[in-house]
Design a protein around this motif. Structure first.
Motif, PDB file in Angstrom:
ATOM      1  N   VAL A  72       0.881  -1.163   0.000  1.00 31.28           N
ATOM      2  CA  VAL A  72       0.000   0.000   0.000  1.00 31.28           C
ATOM      3  C   VAL A  72       0.919   1.213   0.000  1.00 31.28           C
ATOM      4  O   VAL A  72       1.897   1.257   0.754  1.00 31.28           O
ATOM      5  CB  VAL A  72      -0.913   0.009   1.247  1.00 31.28           C
ATOM      6  CG1 VAL A  72      -1.624   1.338   1.390  1.00 31.28           C
ATOM      7  CG2 VAL A  72      -1.905  -1.139   1.195  1.00 31.28           C
ATOM      8  N   CYS A  73       0.620   2.183  -0.850  1.00 33.91           N
ATOM      9  CA  CYS A  73       1.409   3.408  -0.903  1.00 33.91           C
ATOM     10  C   CYS A  73       0.540   4.581  -0.484  1.00 33.91           C
ATOM     11  O   CYS A  73      -0.634   4.648  -0.830  1.00 33.91           O
ATOM     12  CB  CYS A  73       1.920   3.664  -2.310  1.00 33.91           C
ATOM     13  SG  CYS A  73       3.080   2.429  -2.861  1.00 33.91           S
ATOM     14  N   ILE A  74       1.144   5.481   0.271  1.00 39.99           N
ATOM     15  CA  ILE A  74       0.474   6.724   0.607  1.00 39.99           C
ATOM     16  C   ILE A  74       1.355   7.870   0.120  1.00 39.99           C
ATOM     17  O   ILE A  74       2.579   7.763   0.109  1.00 39.99           O
ATOM     18  CB  ILE A  74       0.184   6.861   2.119  1.00 39.99           C
ATOM     19  CG1 ILE A  74       1.472   6.808   2.946  1.00 39.99           C
ATOM     20  CG2 ILE A  74      -0.808   5.802   2.569  1.00 39.99           C
ATOM     21  CD1 ILE A  74       1.279   7.153   4.418  1.00 39.99           C
ATOM     22  N   GLU A  75       0.692   8.937  -0.312  1.00 38.09           N
ATOM     23  CA  GLU A  75       1.391  10.140  -0.749  1.00 38.09           C
ATOM     24  C   GLU A  75       0.679  11.344  -0.166  1.00 38.09           C
ATOM     25  O   GLU A  75      -0.555  11.376  -0.138  1.00 38.09           O
ATOM     26  CB  GLU A  75       1.365  10.271  -2.274  1.00 38.09           C
ATOM     27  CG  GLU A  75       2.035   9.156  -3.016  1.00 38.09           C
ATOM     28  CD  GLU A  75       1.883   9.303  -4.521  1.00 38.09           C
ATOM     29  OE1 GLU A  75       1.087  10.161  -4.981  1.00 38.09           O
ATOM     30  OE2 GLU A  75       2.564   8.569  -5.240  1.00 38.09           O
ATOM     31  N   VAL A  76       1.457  12.304   0.296  1.00 35.76           N
ATOM     32  CA  VAL A  76       0.899  13.575   0.738  1.00 35.76           C
ATOM     33  C   VAL A  76       1.604  14.668  -0.047  1.00 35.76           C
ATOM     34  O   VAL A  76       2.825  14.801   0.017  1.00 35.76           O
ATOM     35  CB  VAL A  76       1.060  13.782   2.269  1.00 35.76           C
ATOM     36  CG1 VAL A  76       0.558  15.157   2.673  1.00 35.76           C
ATOM     37  CG2 VAL A  76       0.320  12.689   3.032  1.00 35.76           C
ATOM     38  N   ASP A  77       0.811  15.405  -0.830  1.00 32.38           N
ATOM     39  CA  ASP A  77       1.330  16.509  -1.651  1.00 32.38           C
ATOM     40  C   ASP A  77       1.026  17.815  -0.953  1.00 32.38           C
ATOM     41  O   ASP A  77      -0.091  18.015  -0.477  1.00 32.38           O
ATOM     42  CB  ASP A  77       0.629  16.557  -3.011  1.00 32.38           C
ATOM     43  CG  ASP A  77       0.844  15.317  -3.834  1.00 32.38           C
ATOM     44  OD1 ASP A  77       1.992  14.897  -3.962  1.00 32.38           O
ATOM     45  OD2 ASP A  77      -0.149  14.781  -4.347  1.00 32.38           O
ATOM     46  N   LYS A 119       5.945  19.526  -3.168  1.00 28.58           N
ATOM     47  CA  LYS A 119       6.599  18.232  -3.003  1.00 28.58           C
ATOM     48  C   LYS A 119       5.556  17.170  -2.699  1.00 28.58           C
ATOM     49  O   LYS A 119       4.434  17.469  -2.294  1.00 28.58           O
ATOM     50  CB  LYS A 119       7.637  18.279  -1.887  1.00 28.58           C
ATOM     51  CG  LYS A 119       7.050  18.552  -0.519  1.00 28.58           C
ATOM     52  CD  LYS A 119       8.156  18.835   0.484  1.00 28.58           C
ATOM     53  CE  LYS A 119       7.659  19.584   1.686  1.00 28.58           C
ATOM     54  NZ  LYS A 119       7.164  20.916   1.431  1.00 28.58           N
ATOM     55  N   THR A 120       5.957  15.928  -2.896  1.00 28.10           N
ATOM     56  CA  THR A 120       5.167  14.770  -2.520  1.00 28.10           C
ATOM     57  C   THR A 120       6.021  13.927  -1.583  1.00 28.10           C
ATOM     58  O   THR A 120       7.144  13.551  -1.936  1.00 28.10           O
ATOM     59  CB  THR A 120       4.777  13.921  -3.746  1.00 28.10           C
ATOM     60  OG1 THR A 120       4.028  14.726  -4.644  1.00 28.10           O
ATOM     61  CG2 THR A 120       3.973  12.703  -3.338  1.00 28.10           C
ATOM     62  N   VAL A 121       5.506  13.661  -0.402  1.00 26.95           N
ATOM     63  CA  VAL A 121       6.165  12.732   0.514  1.00 26.95           C
ATOM     64  C   VAL A 121       5.396  11.427   0.400  1.00 26.95           C
ATOM     65  O   VAL A 121       4.171  11.406   0.527  1.00 26.95           O
ATOM     66  CB  VAL A 121       6.147  13.247   1.973  1.00 26.95           C
ATOM     67  CG1 VAL A 121       6.942  12.309   2.873  1.00 26.95           C
ATOM     68  CG2 VAL A 121       6.717  14.657   2.053  1.00 26.95           C
ATOM     69  N   TRP A 122       6.100  10.344   0.123  1.00 24.18           N
ATOM     70  CA  TRP A 122       5.450   9.067  -0.109  1.00 24.18           C
ATOM     71  C   TRP A 122       6.050   7.993   0.790  1.00 24.18           C
ATOM     72  O   TRP A 122       7.189   8.114   1.248  1.00 24.18           O
ATOM     73  CB  TRP A 122       5.567   8.655  -1.582  1.00 24.18           C
ATOM     74  CG  TRP A 122       7.002   8.568  -2.054  1.00 24.18           C
ATOM     75  CD1 TRP A 122       7.725   9.564  -2.647  1.00 24.18           C
ATOM     76  CD2 TRP A 122       7.873   7.442  -1.941  1.00 24.18           C
ATOM     77  NE1 TRP A 122       8.998   9.123  -2.912  1.00 24.18           N
ATOM     78  CE2 TRP A 122       9.115   7.827  -2.491  1.00 24.18           C
ATOM     79  CE3 TRP A 122       7.739   6.158  -1.434  1.00 24.18           C
ATOM     80  CZ2 TRP A 122      10.204   6.952  -2.545  1.00 24.18           C
ATOM     81  CZ3 TRP A 122       8.817   5.289  -1.484  1.00 24.18           C
ATOM     82  CH2 TRP A 122      10.036   5.697  -2.045  1.00 24.18           C
TER      83      TRP A 122
END
Length: 136
Positions: A72-77, A119-122
């Motif tokens: 499962v991947c999560i990203e916060v932009d 930015k995107t932190v993933w």
């Protein structure tokens, strides 16, 4: 695999809880909640960072949850030009541990810088055990 789930949130403290609930409900609907506690805590930390350090007036942040074959991947932009750096904390500090938690709870993580800003932190969370090596 289900399509990625994406939701945007205003840059406000109450959005951290809403982002956490969004990720939690998404994983539950996919039947991929084995690592939900780790994902929930990491979403909380990343959303808090986006609200606290990544906010730009009038712009919020976006959370994306993606299911892969084995993770499962999560990203916060967020729209901020501010670069992300782990803090060096002491036992007396009450903040600054979010990226350390991300590193401890996820299987891998990183930051994608966007041009000209943002930015995107993933992070990835494996959902199947790694194959065991045969004894020598």
């Amino acid at each position: 695999m289900p399509l990625p789930a994406r939701s945007s949130f205003p840059s406000a403290p109450e959005s951290v809880r809403r982002a956490r609930l969004f990720a939690d409900r998404t994983l539950a609907s996919w039947g991929l909640d084995a690592r939900a506690d780790d994902v929930r805590l990491c979403i909380s930390e990343l959303a808090t960072n986006a609200v606290t350090h990544g906010s730009v007036p009038g712009r919020g942040f976006t959370v994306t949850v993606t299911a892969e074959d084995d993770a499962v991947c999560i990203e916060v932009d967020d729209p901020s030009p501010r670069r992300l750096r782990p803090c060096h904390t002491t036992s007396d500090d009450t903040t600054g541990r979010g990226l350390h938690l991300l590193g401890a709870l996820s299987d891998e993580w990183g930051v994608t810088e966007h041009d000209p800003v943002g930015k995107t932190v993933w992070s990835r969370f494996k959902t199947t055990p790694a194959p065991r090596k045969a004894p020598c």
